[in-house]
Motif scaffolding. Structure first.
Motif, PDB file in Angstrom:
ATOM      1  N   VAL A 446      -3.763   4.262   6.298  1.00  0.00           N
ATOM      2  CA  VAL A 446      -3.561   4.736   4.926  1.00  0.00           C
ATOM      3  C   VAL A 446      -2.060   4.712   4.636  1.00  0.00           C
ATOM      4  N   THR A 447      -1.695   4.016   3.581  1.00  0.00           N
ATOM      5  CA  THR A 447      -0.275   3.880   3.246  1.00  0.00           C
ATOM      6  C   THR A 447       0.002   4.570   1.927  1.00  0.00           C
ATOM      7  N   ALA A 448       1.095   5.322   1.857  1.00  0.00           N
ATOM      8  CA  ALA A 448       1.438   5.992   0.612  1.00  0.00           C
ATOM      9  C   ALA A 448       2.933   5.878   0.365  1.00  0.00           C
ATOM     10  N   ARG A 449       3.287   5.934  -0.902  1.00  0.00           N
ATOM     11  CA  ARG A 449       4.700   5.897  -1.265  1.00  0.00           C
ATOM     12  C   ARG A 449       5.162   7.304  -1.572  1.00  0.00           C
ATOM     13  N   VAL A 450       6.368   7.605  -1.148  1.00  0.00           N
ATOM     14  CA  VAL A 450       6.914   8.934  -1.361  1.00  0.00           C
ATOM     15  C   VAL A 450       8.312   8.773  -1.945  1.00  0.00           C
ATOM     16  N   GLY A 451       8.580   9.426  -3.062  1.00  0.00           N
ATOM     17  CA  GLY A 451       9.926   9.386  -3.636  1.00  0.00           C
ATOM     18  C   GLY A 451      10.898  10.109  -2.710  1.00  0.00           C
ATOM     19  N   GLU A 596       9.686  -3.001  -5.978  1.00  0.00           N
ATOM     20  CA  GLU A 596       8.545  -2.245  -6.465  1.00  0.00           C
ATOM     21  C   GLU A 596       7.232  -2.954  -6.099  1.00  0.00           C
ATOM     22  N   ARG A 597       7.193  -4.241  -6.311  1.00  0.00           N
ATOM     23  CA  ARG A 597       5.960  -4.980  -6.029  1.00  0.00           C
ATOM     24  C   ARG A 597       5.684  -5.078  -4.538  1.00  0.00           C
ATOM     25  N   ARG A 598       6.754  -5.186  -3.768  1.00  0.00           N
ATOM     26  CA  ARG A 598       6.601  -5.216  -2.316  1.00  0.00           C
ATOM     27  C   ARG A 598       5.928  -3.946  -1.811  1.00  0.00           C
ATOM     28  N   LEU A 599       6.466  -2.808  -2.236  1.00  0.00           N
ATOM     29  CA  LEU A 599       5.938  -1.531  -1.761  1.00  0.00           C
ATOM     30  C   LEU A 599       4.504  -1.346  -2.215  1.00  0.00           C
ATOM     31  N   GLN A 600       4.242  -1.719  -3.455  1.00  0.00           N
ATOM     32  CA  GLN A 600       2.894  -1.527  -3.976  1.00  0.00           C
ATOM     33  C   GLN A 600       1.906  -2.422  -3.231  1.00  0.00           C
ATOM     34  N   ALA A 601       2.328  -3.626  -2.902  1.00  0.00           N
ATOM     35  CA  ALA A 601       1.449  -4.542  -2.155  1.00  0.00           C
ATOM     36  C   ALA A 601       1.022  -3.900  -0.839  1.00  0.00           C
ATOM     37  N   VAL A 603       0.765  -0.691  -0.187  1.00  0.00           N
ATOM     38  CA  VAL A 603      -0.168   0.397  -0.455  1.00  0.00           C
ATOM     39  C   VAL A 603      -1.549  -0.182  -0.754  1.00  0.00           C
ATOM     40  N   ASP A 604      -1.561  -1.290  -1.489  1.00  0.00           N
ATOM     41  CA  ASP A 604      -2.824  -1.857  -1.954  1.00  0.00           C
ATOM     42  C   ASP A 604      -3.651  -2.500  -0.856  1.00  0.00           C
ATOM     43  N   THR A 605      -3.015  -3.035   0.156  1.00  0.00           N
ATOM     44  CA  THR A 605      -3.808  -3.727   1.162  1.00  0.00           C
ATOM     45  C   THR A 605      -3.181  -3.644   2.553  1.00  0.00           C
ATOM     46  N   THR A 606      -4.060  -3.685   3.562  1.00  0.00           N
ATOM     47  CA  THR A 606      -3.570  -3.806   4.931  1.00  0.00           C
ATOM     48  C   THR A 606      -3.901  -5.202   5.459  1.00  0.00           C
ATOM     49  N   ASP A 607      -4.423  -6.039   4.583  1.00  0.00           N
ATOM     50  CA  ASP A 607      -4.826  -7.380   4.971  1.00  0.00           C
ATOM     51  C   ASP A 607      -3.596  -8.292   5.069  1.00  0.00           C
ATOM     52  N   GLY A 608      -3.341  -8.753   6.277  1.00  0.00           N
ATOM     53  CA  GLY A 608      -2.151  -9.549   6.531  1.00  0.00           C
ATOM     54  C   GLY A 608      -2.115 -10.836   5.727  1.00  0.00           C
ATOM     55  N   PHE A 609      -3.293 -11.406   5.480  1.00  0.00           N
ATOM     56  CA  PHE A 609      -3.317 -12.640   4.719  1.00  0.00           C
ATOM     57  C   PHE A 609      -2.895 -12.402   3.275  1.00  0.00           C
ATOM     58  N   GLU A 610      -3.455 -11.363   2.684  1.00  0.00           N
ATOM     59  CA  GLU A 610      -3.068 -11.055   1.307  1.00  0.00           C
ATOM     60  C   GLU A 610      -1.576 -10.788   1.204  1.00  0.00           C
ATOM     61  N   LEU A 611      -1.054 -10.090   2.196  1.00  0.00           N
ATOM     62  CA  LEU A 611       0.371  -9.772   2.174  1.00  0.00           C
ATOM     63  C   LEU A 611       1.222 -11.027   2.364  1.00  0.00           C
ATOM     64  N   ALA A 612       0.732 -11.941   3.187  1.00  0.00           N
ATOM     65  CA  ALA A 612       1.482 -13.185   3.387  1.00  0.00           C
ATOM     66  C   ALA A 612       1.594 -13.940   2.067  1.00  0.00           C
ATOM     67  N   GLU A 613       0.487 -13.938   1.316  1.00  0.00           N
ATOM     68  CA  GLU A 613       0.490 -14.560  -0.005  1.00  0.00           C
ATOM     69  C   GLU A 613       1.500 -13.889  -0.925  1.00  0.00           C
ATOM     70  N   ALA A 614       1.410 -12.561  -0.971  1.00  0.00           N
ATOM     71  CA  ALA A 614       2.299 -11.794  -1.844  1.00  0.00           C
ATOM     72  C   ALA A 614       3.746 -12.048  -1.448  1.00  0.00           C
ATOM     73  N   ASP A 615       3.969 -12.146  -0.153  1.00  0.00           N
ATOM     74  CA  ASP A 615       5.321 -12.361   0.337  1.00  0.00           C
ATOM     75  C   ASP A 615       5.862 -13.710  -0.130  1.00  0.00           C
ATOM     76  N   LEU A 616       5.001 -14.710  -0.028  1.00  0.00           N
ATOM     77  CA  LEU A 616       5.427 -16.031  -0.491  1.00  0.00           C
ATOM     78  C   LEU A 616       5.776 -15.991  -1.970  1.00  0.00           C
ATOM     79  N   ASP A 617       4.949 -15.320  -2.740  1.00  0.00           N
ATOM     80  CA  ASP A 617       5.203 -15.230  -4.175  1.00  0.00           C
ATOM     81  C   ASP A 617       6.530 -14.550  -4.452  1.00  0.00           C
ATOM     82  N   LEU A 618       6.776 -13.459  -3.753  1.00  0.00           N
ATOM     83  CA  LEU A 618       7.992 -12.693  -4.016  1.00  0.00           C
ATOM     84  C   LEU A 618       9.223 -13.448  -3.534  1.00  0.00           C
TER      85      LEU A 618
END
Ligand code: ADP
Ligand code: MG
Length: 679
Positions: A446-451, A596-601, A603-618
């Motif tokens: 479980v991942t959460a963001r904290v100010g 902002e998008r990195r951190l939210q990604a 929180v949204d998923t623990t799936d390494g593949f999805e994150l790899a995609e998001a990483d490429l995009d960013l």
């Protein structure tokens, strides 16, 4: 019907007439950007900082996004909210200071329906250009005070046009400037861009794609352009991979698993999962051949690759030969060494750690080190199996050096998973085994963001875990460039926590400046639960494995890269308990859009593949510009998930092509170039 897509008329509309017949294949690769009008030494230097050296580089510098479509409306009818376009005449204009180095420029602009105050912030020069009486076109948003201008044009609609490109260069080079440069480059060279692909796809010509990439008529056209350029780079990639596939090296064929492997299975405190068993079976089949194994083992962080890797190494040992494991950095090598040693000691198998300059002959049955191990000066007694960890950090060239210099069986491991079918194509020279699922006992973290202002809540949460007998990590901010200063900052932070939030708990410290023996001792203590908390720099990123650690706090998480955060997070969630990762960062308003998008990604998923995609995009948005990595992460137009058809098509096309026949060689060379290990 040409292969230019029917919906591609916008290119013509933008003033790039579709050329007839084939133009001479001018080599824009060799043409320096400074040959373009308007590019002096200063601009050339700024462009170079973004990797733009040639005209071709400039044309391939893709926009980060496009301005959305906005309606041109009479001033009296402007709605709030959306982007709007207004055409009118400047009645008056003035600049006023807003405090330190900040200014507001306000113009009264009128059309037949009425008038409005238009404002620009920190662009005082606008007042010199837009004298009273000037006819302007403004794009912006209606606010309580008037119109907040985002772009303006005098004369032809360019900056304010719908779908005008916005480039990642941002601060150093304004998008408006880049647009003009690109426009100039297309005008001068657009007609003579070579188009070597005999594709029958419903895709635009290469030159049209470049024009539409920068100045599309709509989103659909921009997407078609992207796909065409993706196809070009994928063909280059396939040709590059084809070079690697050609080998006639011979490796020792290993006998079937025997007594040592039986004992290894007995020593493991768990049964292997179905996925691990399948990977092992595939490896066994490879090892029986005399063609060297070239296999990629992919599986997310914590999926259990290491036990499979050790299996392969032990197969070499049981045949009287040697196994070697290579990591991208010395720190990671040390961590692997600890893991392997603890599993091998009960088996009576010696493991040696070799970091730094390695020379002479290597005798231990299992050797762990960095890629220095692949240097020709290192003489193994009889190396039969090599495992390369974090494959994506190794340049393709290094992969080849390993395969060619000598001929062991090679297993590459990566935690940046991509679907099997894609991997087969993208790592065309490797076979793929996949650990698609972690051990069943695992619960998603479980991942959460904290100010930052609420970071003391994060520590309360952490203490709850400690009081329940669990352990924790605190990751220090990535503020300093040098390892030494980073170490000092980590020391100070550990001290602060010992006196403050973590008073009364046993707090250890791990950073890259500790001597290997000290580091090993800290790791041993943490693994033996003689420490409750490990305060660490990113040295814990890979390899640290303590299932009783169930919570991690990452300080100033916005400073880390996405892949790095995912790796860090993978240090928890290794046992059967629910685990947590708390990302402490500055308040949302102060974060950049990508952070902002990195951190939210995460929180949204623990799936390494999805994150790899998001990483490429960013990354495409410039976060890592200048830090080149080899292999598929260099594919800048391809979207792994959307473009499977193109990947197939590229493979088919590449079969019928020779590198020499097209402008692929440079791209292929670039893809094969060494990537510096980045950790
Ligand atoms: P990776 O290298 O893929 O990140 P590791 O090999 O380090 O993952 O494994 C993560 C954790 O899972 C380790 O604690 C390891 O001992 C454990 N593990 C591996 N395989 C299994 C299994 N089949 N069942 C339970 N735990 C396992
Ligand atoms: Mg691992």
């Amino acid at each position: 019907m040409t292969r230019a897509h029917a919906g591609f008329a916008g290119v013509v509309q933008h003033g790039w007439p579709r050329p007839r017949g084939w133009a001479p294949a001018e080599r824009l690769d060799g043409l320096d950007v400074s040959t373009l009008p308007g590019v002096g030494p200063t601009m050339a230097k700024r462009l170079r900082a973004f990797g733009i050296e040639t005209v071709r580089d400039l044309l391939l510098h893709a926009p980060r996004r496009y301005e959305p479509a906005a309606a041109e409306l009479p001033i009296a009818e402007l709605p709030f909210g959306d982007d709007v376009v207004v055409v009118g005449v400047v009645r008056s204009i003035r600049v006023r200071p807003l405090g330190r180095r900040r200014t507001q420029t306000s113009a009264l602009v009128a059309d037949e329906s009425g008038e409005i105050v238009a404002s620009w912030f920190n662009q005082p020069w606008v007042a010199d250009r837009l004298r009273p009486g000037t006819r302007v076109r403004l794009r912006g948003r209606r606010s309580r005070f008037g119109l907040d201008v985002r772009s303006h044009d005098v004369g032809e609609a360019r900056a304010t046009a719908n779908f005008a490109p916005v480039y990642p260069a941002g601060e150093q080079i304004a998008s408006t400037r880049l647009r003009e440069l690109v426009r100039g480059a297309l005008a001068a060279h657009g007609r003579s861009l070579p188009d070597p692909l005999p594709a029958e796809l419903e895709l635009p010509l290469h030159r049209d794609a470049l024009a539409a990439l920068h100045f599309p008529a709509d989103e659909a056209e921009a997407e078609l352009a992207r796909r065409r350029l993706a196809l070009d780079e994928l063909v280059a990639f396939q040709l590059a991979v084809g070079r690697l596939r050609r080998t006639d090296a011979v490796a020792p064929s290993l006998a079937l698993p025997g007594e040592l492997i039986e004992r290894y299975r007995a020593v493991l405190p768990f049964a292997l999962t179905e996925h691990q068993e399948r990977a092992i079976m595939e490896i066994d089949l490879d090892l029986a051949q005399t063609t060297p194994m070239r296999r990629l083992l992919q599986g997310d962080v914590g999926s259990g690759k290491t036990v499979v890797a050790l299996y392969a190494l032990l197969r070499a040992v049981e045949n009287g030969r040697q196994g070697a494991l290579m990591a991208p950095t010395a720190t990671l090598a040390e961590q692997h060494f600890l893991t392997l040693e603890s599993l091998c000691t009960p088996l009576g198998v010696e493991v040696a750690l070799l970091t730094g300059a390695v020379k002479g002959s290597v005798e231990a049955p299992i050797v762990v080190g960095t890629h220095a191990l692949i240097q020709p000066e290192v003489a193994f007694r009889d190396l039969a199996v090599a495992v390369v960890d974090e494959q994506h950090r190794f340049g393709v060239e290094q992969r080849r050096a390993l395969a060619e210099g000598r001929s062991p069986h090679v297993l590459h491991m990566t935690a940046t998973p991509i679907p099997r079918t894609l991997a087969l194509t993208i790592y065309g020279d490797l076979a793929v085994s996949e650990i698609a699922k972690p051990p069943a006992s695992r619960k998603p973290i479980v991942t959460a963001r904290v100010g930052a202002e609420r970071s003391s809540d994060a520590y309360s949460r952490l203490r709850v875990h400690l009081d329940a007998g669990r352990q924790a990590y605190v990751v220090c901010p990535l503020i300093e460039q040098s390892e030494t200063r980073l170490a000092r900052a980590a020391e100070a932070e550990a001290e602060r926590l010992r006196r403050g939030e973590l008073a009364g708990y046993r707090v250890g410290l791990l950073h890259g400046r500790l001597k290997p023996a000290e580091r090993r001792e800290v790791m041993r203590q943490f693994a033996a639960h003689e420490l409750d908390v490990l305060v660490a720099t990113t040295v814990i990123e890979v390899g640290v494995d303590v299932p009783n650690a169930t919570i991690m706090i990452v300080q100033e998480a916005d400073r880390f890269g996405l892949a790095q955060l995912h790796q860090l997070r993978g240090r928890v969630g290794r046992g059967s308990e629910q685990s947590y990762c708390l990302l402490v960062s500055r308040p949302v308003e102060e974060l950049s859009e990508t952070a902002e998008r990195r951190l939210q990604a995460l929180v949204d998923t623990t799936d390494g593949f999805e994150l790899a995609e998001a990483d490429l995009d960013l990354r495409r948005e410039g976060a890592l510009l200048g830090t080149r990595q080899s292999g598929w992460s260099d594919l800048r137009f391809t979207r792994l998930r959307l473009d499977r058809d193109l990947i197939e098509e590229a493979r088919r096309l590449a079969d019928g092509l020779r590198e020499e026949d097209g402008p692929w060689q440079d791209a292929a060379d670039r893809l094969l170039a060494d990537g510096e290990p980045s950790a």
